[in-house]
Design a protein around this motif. Structure first.
Motif, PDB file in Angstrom:
ATOM      1  N   THR A   1       0.819  -1.220   0.000  1.00  0.00           N
ATOM      2  CA  THR A   1       0.000   0.000   0.000  1.00  0.00           C
ATOM      3  C   THR A   1       0.851   1.267   0.000  1.00  0.00           C
ATOM      4  OG1 THR A   1      -0.137  -0.069   2.407  1.00  0.00           O
ATOM      5  CG2 THR A   1      -1.926  -1.118   1.170  1.00  0.00           C
ATOM      6  N   ASP A   2       2.156   1.128   0.308  1.00  0.00           N
ATOM      7  CA  ASP A   2       3.011   2.320   0.353  1.00  0.00           C
ATOM      8  C   ASP A   2       4.377   2.028  -0.249  1.00  0.00           C
ATOM      9  OD1 ASP A   2       3.522   4.965   0.883  1.00  0.00           O
ATOM     10  OD2 ASP A   2       4.111   4.648   2.961  1.00  0.00           O
ATOM     11  N   GLY A   3       4.373   1.541  -1.488  1.00  0.00           N
ATOM     12  CA  GLY A   3       5.627   1.276  -2.181  1.00  0.00           C
ATOM     13  C   GLY A   3       6.161  -0.121  -1.949  1.00  0.00           C
ATOM     14  N   ILE A   4       7.428  -0.326  -2.324  1.00  0.00           N
ATOM     15  CA  ILE A   4       8.121  -1.599  -2.101  1.00  0.00           C
ATOM     16  C   ILE A   4       8.825  -1.500  -0.752  1.00  0.00           C
ATOM     17  CG2 ILE A   4       9.909  -3.157  -2.950  1.00  0.00           C
ATOM     18  CD1 ILE A   4       9.433  -1.976  -5.753  1.00  0.00           C
ATOM     19  N   ARG A   5       8.518  -2.409   0.158  1.00  0.00           N
ATOM     20  CA  ARG A   5       9.086  -2.287   1.498  1.00  0.00           C
ATOM     21  C   ARG A   5       9.513  -3.647   2.035  1.00  0.00           C
ATOM     22  NH1 ARG A   5       6.046   1.302   6.048  1.00  0.00           N
ATOM     23  NH2 ARG A   5       6.120   2.738   4.275  1.00  0.00           N
ATOM     24  N   GLY A   6      10.623  -3.676   2.754  1.00  0.00           N
ATOM     25  CA  GLY A   6      11.087  -4.922   3.360  1.00  0.00           C
ATOM     26  C   GLY A   6      12.384  -4.703   4.112  1.00  0.00           C
ATOM     27  N   GLN A   7      12.859  -5.751   4.745  1.00  0.00           N
ATOM     28  CA  GLN A   7      14.121  -5.657   5.482  1.00  0.00           C
ATOM     29  C   GLN A   7      15.271  -5.540   4.490  1.00  0.00           C
ATOM     30  OE1 GLN A   7      14.476  -8.313   8.774  1.00  0.00           O
ATOM     31  NE2 GLN A   7      16.682  -8.125   8.916  1.00  0.00           N
ATOM     32  N   PHE A   8      16.137  -4.552   4.738  1.00  0.00           N
ATOM     33  CA  PHE A   8      17.237  -4.297   3.813  1.00  0.00           C
ATOM     34  C   PHE A   8      18.184  -5.486   3.743  1.00  0.00           C
ATOM     35  CE2 PHE A   8      21.594  -2.555   3.079  1.00  0.00           C
ATOM     36  CZ  PHE A   8      21.400  -2.209   1.742  1.00  0.00           C
TER      37      PHE A   8
END
Length: 438
Positions: free
Chosen positions: A6-13
């Motif tokens: 819902t707010d871009g591509i997100r995850g643990q770096f």
């Protein structure tokens, strides 16, 4: 494979969100915008400059000129893109998440988030389902530092008021994040006596026991220093919460109430409508109703709030979490702008934040979650829907029940609001019992 939420591509770096993904995103945007300009901003996480450079390398290698804005709020990037005629932009941030997460928020040339179709196109390229033709060396482009973009944004924000904030003591919790680049300067320029806290970003302390997710920190400082009020921002400064001079927490609902009432009085609230999500408190809705303000409801997520606003040209919307969109001034939530506008209303009315929010009711609320195997199948069961209807009938106009699948976890969330906390807990327990017995 990681994709758009819902707010871009997100995850643990370096686990879910890798440098390779950032490069691929840059390549896609660079190929689509050959010979044009792309703007990149970042928050203060240790991984943000790494990902910013990775996107820049990908985009410039495909022929787009890349401008690096450095540490800035997400709304600053969203403002500069259309006003300075960039073709696209990417904000490197995971918002209110811990430092080890990060994200890639992509904006189009209007400074707005992408459509689902545009996101799907990018995902296909990142996942290797489509290919691009790489340009020869003479067609690659440059990477350019662009700190003046932030300066332009600050001047833009400060232009929204002609009032002076002298005589006001304010605490600003910058969450060791993006607002360290703007908030203190803006409020100081406008004459306020500013105590800025959590401004020493080290790459690891963003959102750590500070900011809008830890509102008690700014509340304690407001009380300790006898400040008039305080604001707390999140990691990329696209949301804020507040505390009044007595230490009462002012959530996004109450900030929306203050803004909506002022805009209605100024005849700038189109159709006397404010847009919010299903998670808004029932007390807020009823308080708006008393003023003659219609509340338009969307699914959870500022993206859906903005879609409803854009479709009908509504001027104000937001979430209980403090993500407030003032459409005439910004294309996304802007925590510092929200804080500025609320302060301006206080000065205009010679009223404290407590006085401005006292008529906005808050109903008791109980929210719990239940782990399930298949949240979507569960929601379609007749026994679940029947129980929801039963609770709705029992509550009538004095409360509401909301049962929905989580967007990120294998759980169903159950929320009940009513005039008494005990009633909320009773109906939440009844609903959870039905779910657990299936």
């Amino acid at each position: 494979m990681i994709g758009f939420g819902t707010d871009g591509i997100r995850g643990q770096f370096n686990t879910e969100l890798t440098v390779e993904i950032a490069v691929k995103l840059g390549e896609f945007l660079g190929n689509k915008n050959k010979g044009k300009r792309i703007l990149i901003g970042e928050d203060t996480r240790i991984s943000s400059p790494i990902l910013a450079k990775a996107v820049a390398v990908g985009a410039s290698s495909m022929g787009a000129n890349v401008y690096l804005m450095g540490v800035c709020p997400t709304p600053a990037l969203a403002y500069v893109i259309p006003t300075e005629k960039f073709a696209a932009g990417v904000m490197i941030s995971a918002s209110h998440n811990p430092y080890y997460d990060n994200g890639l928020k992509v904006f189009n040339q209007q400074g707005m988030k992408l459509t689902l179709e545009e996101e799907a196109e990018i995902e296909q390229y990142i996942q290797g389902e489509t290919q691009l033709v790489r340009p020869i060396s003479a067609e690659v482009a440059k990477i350019i530092e662009y700190p003046q973009g932030l300066e332009h944004y600050i001047k833009h924000i400060e232009s929204f008021t002609k009032r002076n904030f002298s005589g006001l003591r304010v605490v600003l919790d910058c969450a060791n994040g993006s607002s360290i680049s703007t908030a203190e300067q803006i409020f100081t320029d406008l004459g306020a006596d500013v105590l800025a806290i959590n401004t020493s970003a080290d790459g690891f302390n963003i959102n750590e026991n500070c900011g809008s997710t830890h509102i008690n920190v700014v509340r304690d400082e407001v009380i300790k220093h006898q400040a008039d009020f305080g604001f707390a921002f999140d990691g990329d400064a696209d949301r804020c919460l507040a505390v009044d001079g007595r230490g009462n927490i002012i959530d996004g609902d109450k900030l929306l109430y203050v803004l909506a009432k002022d805009m209605m009085q100024d005849d700038t609230l189109k159709d006397n409508t404010v847009v919010t999500t299903v998670m808004a408190n029932l007390g807020f809705m009823k308080s708006c109703e008393k003023l003659g303000i219609h509340v338009e409801i969307t699914d959870v997520g500022d993206k859906y709030v903005f879609e409803a606003m854009h479709k009908n040209d509504y001027k104000l919307g937001g979430e209980q979490s403090g993500h407030v969109i003032l459409k005439d001034f910004a294309t996304t939530g802007d925590g510092v702008l929200t804080a500025l506008k609320v302060t301006d209303i206080m000065v205009k009315n010679e009223a404290s934040l407590e006085e401005l929010t006292k008529d906005c009711a808050t109903y008791p609320q109980v929210l719990e979650k239940v782990m399930v195997e298949n949240k979507h199948e569960m929601m379609e069961l007749a026994i679940i829907q029947d129980k929801i209807k039963e609770i709705e009938t029992n509550l009538g106009d004095d409360g509401r029940v909301l049962v929905r699948p989580s967007g990120t976890e294998p759980v169903i969330r159950v929320m009940v609001e009513a005039k008494e906390h005990e009633l909320c807990q009773k109906y939440v327990n009844d609903m959870i019992k039905v779910i657990n017995n299936i």
